[in-house]
Every structure is written in structure tokens, then in C-alpha cells.
Design an enzyme around this catalytic site. Structure first.
Site, PDB file in Angstrom:
ATOM      1  N   GLU A  94      -0.344  -8.176  12.734  1.00 45.19           N
ATOM      2  CA  GLU A  94      -1.677  -7.856  13.247  1.00 45.19           C
ATOM      3  C   GLU A  94      -2.715  -8.314  12.227  1.00 45.19           C
ATOM      4  O   GLU A  94      -2.429  -8.417  11.035  1.00 45.19           O
ATOM      5  CB  GLU A  94      -1.803  -6.358  13.517  1.00 45.19           C
ATOM      6  CG  GLU A  94      -1.773  -5.475  12.291  1.00 45.19           C
ATOM      7  CD  GLU A  94      -2.063  -4.020  12.611  1.00 45.19           C
ATOM      8  OE1 GLU A  94      -2.798  -3.748  13.580  1.00 45.19           O
ATOM      9  OE2 GLU A  94      -1.550  -3.147  11.892  1.00 45.19           O
ATOM     10  N   ASP A 200       2.568  -4.271  -5.933  1.00 46.38           N
ATOM     11  CA  ASP A 200       1.553  -5.146  -6.530  1.00 46.38           C
ATOM     12  C   ASP A 200       0.164  -4.630  -6.140  1.00 46.38           C
ATOM     13  O   ASP A 200      -0.674  -5.365  -5.627  1.00 46.38           O
ATOM     14  CB  ASP A 200       1.758  -6.584  -6.044  1.00 46.38           C
ATOM     15  CG  ASP A 200       0.941  -7.601  -6.843  1.00 46.38           C
ATOM     16  OD1 ASP A 200       0.455  -7.255  -7.939  1.00 46.38           O
ATOM     17  OD2 ASP A 200       0.787  -8.742  -6.371  1.00 46.38           O
TER      18      ASP A 200
END
Length: 302
Positions: A94, A200
Site C-alpha cells: 500500500e 533501522d
């Protein structure tokens, strides 16, 4: 930009007759939905799979916090546009229109991370079932019984890469000292569960969904580890708002011993400084050395 046919074929499995057009950095379907799509080189297959598996895990842990994966696979003879496409990975998720993280969204992110993502535990141990990539650096992962073993493997993987690059002999020797003395001393006493990490979580990988105002995190390199490891890089490279950390620790206190929290953060930041040395060169090596000097000094003083 042209739209690769593989994406229409993927969507047509659930939406017969749907078509796609390019719209800036997104794709828009004939039903009005927007998607993010990319096709990689054949050598990038594992990186695509690592990101896809990370997003799937994050959706299970914290629905809607990251873009939802639609499909990830390998182009074959049935989905190719040309022969050179065969073997190339594709990725479809998406699309979220992401803006800068606001203080309000930072507080919401702190709560969701503490109560959802970092509450999602592994039954396999510490690590992950596929390699993931922190930037362009491959993390081999696998499963480990303890957090010190898992984190040592992550640091060891970076050390191996630096050795292969050459010119980092003294840095690598210091890394070995950290592996022998600091990791067991700081991480050995922890009583923790392996929880899902983004991997991260720096300021460039967080934002706000402009359509809802809700926080969004993206570009993960997930694994199951100590929750505090996810907090370290957020104070490096353009800090995440302090309201994130305050709210986070209201819902999930610092691990015991709390007095060693700052040292553990130094250790977890060391991973990212070493990774940046691998990726971008010696400019980050000095920061890594400073972290290791402090860690070794403090541990030797215990």
C-alpha cells in the site's frame, strides 16, 4: 513511468479487470487505490524478501503502523515483459503519503512501539527466519538461544565485512575486544524476551501519514531482539523527537539494570556506526572508536 505488467496481474487475482497508471512515485488503480511498487535486479532477491517478511511480521504485531505488503515475488515466464525480466524480484505494498514526524505523532509512535511491536514475541528465539538488510548491509540472521549470542553475531558480521574491505585492522581488533568483554558483561545479565524490532529506526524511516495524522514506520530490517536496540539509532543522524522516548518508557520501562541503560545504548549505537563504516567509509570509524573506547573503559572499571 511505465507500469510493469506483473503488478496488474497480481492485483487482478483479487480485482478482475483492474488497471494501473503511474502517479508520481505511486501507482493508482482504476478503483482509486494507490500502491508503492518496485522491481529489482536478480541479485536483489534476498533484500526484497527480507523487507517483505519484515513488513508481514510488523503487520501482525502492529497493524497499520507500517505499509501493508500486498505481494512480493519473482518475475517468471508468465509475468515477464521481456526475457531479461525473468528472475527479477518485485514488491507491491500500500502507498502512504508520508510527512515529517510531529511531536504528537511521535508520542503515538512511542506508545504503539512499546505496547504492540515490542510486545510481539518470538517462539523461536532471537534472530529472524530470513536475512534482512540494514541499508545495503546484509544481516544473515538465523536463530539464537540468547540475546548476547544474537547481538554478537550481528557485530561479528560487520567485523567480517570490514576485514574484507581492508585498512581497518586496528578497528577490527577493538571490535574483538568488545565482543569478548563488553557484550557478555552488558547483555549477559539481561532477563528479556525476544521481541520484534524494526531494525533501522532512524528519523528517516519514521513519519506521519498525511491522510490520518498517524505515525508510520518503513524500510525495516527486522529481527527479534532486545527492545532497547530499536531505540539507539533514533538519537543518531537527525534525532527522533524526545516525546517519542518519554512516552515509550512510560509504557515500557528501561530494562534492569537501569543504571546501565546508557551504556547499552552506546553498544547498540556502535552497531550502526560500524554499519555506516561498512557502507560509507572511514568517516564513521572515528565515531565507532569513541564508542568502543568508552565501553571498554567502563566495563574494565567494573
Amino acid at each position: 513511468m511505465p507500469v510493469h505488467r506483473v503488478f496488474e496481474l497480481v492485483l487482478q487475482r483479487e480485482q478482475p479487470g483492474v488497471s494501473l497508471t503511474a502517479e508520481g512515485s505511486a501507482l493508482r488503480s482504476s478503483t482509486g487505490q494507490r500502491y508503492f511498487a518496485k522491481v529489482g535486479s536478480a541479485g536483489g532477491r534476498d533484500q526484497f524478501i527480507g523487507e517483505a517478511e519484515s513488513l508481514k511480521a510488523m503487520e501482525r504485531a502492529a497493524p497499520g503502523l507500517a505499509p501493508k505488503l500486498i505481494a512480493c515475488g519473482i518475475i517468471d515466464s508468465d509475468t515477464k515483459e521481456r526475457d531479461s525480466d525473468v528472475g527479477r524480484p518485485y514488491f507491491l505494498s500500500e502507498y502512504k503519503d508520508i510527512g515529517s514526524l510531529t511531536p504528537t505523532a511521535a508520542r503515538a509512535l512511542g506508545k504503539r512501539l512499546a505496547t504492540e511491536l515490542h510486545a510481539y514475541k518470538s517462539t523461536e528465539g532471537f534472530g529472524f527466519h530470513v536475512p534482512t538488510y540494514c541499508g545495503q548491509t546484509r544481516q544473515e540472521n538465523g536463530w539464537y538461544e540468547s540475546w548476547p549470542e544474537c547481538f554478537d553475531a550481528l557485530i561479528g558480521g560487520l567485523a567480517d565485512k570490514l576485514k574484507r574491505q581492508g585498512s581497518y585492522d586496528s578497528l577490527c581488533k577493538q571490535i574483538e575486544e568488545v565482543r569478548q568483554h563488553v557484550i557478555p558483561t552488558l547483555l549477559g545479565p539481561l532477563v528479556i524476551q525476544p521481541v520484534l524490532l524494526h531494525g533501522d529506526l532512524w528519523s528517516g524511516n519514521v513519519g506521519v501519514d498525511r491522510s490520518t495524522g498517524a505515525p508510520v514506520i518503513f524500510d525495516p530490517s527486522s529481527y527479534f531482539g532486545h527492545n532497547e536496540a530499536d531505540l539507539a539509532i533514533g538519537k543518531m543522524f537527525g534525532s527522533i523527537p524526545e516525546s517519542f522516548y518519554t512516552t515509550y518508557h512510560e509504557h515500557l520501562p528501561k530494562s534492569e539494570p537501569q543504571e546501565e541503560y546508557a551504556l547499552r545504548q552506546d553498544l547498540y549505537q556502535l552497531y550502526h556506526y560500524l554499519n555506516h563504516t561498512v557502507l560509507f567509509g572511514g568517516g564513521y570509524a572515528g565515531s565507532a572508536r569513541q564508542k568502543m573506547d568508552r565501553l571498554l573503559k567502563e566495563v574494565r572499571a567494573k
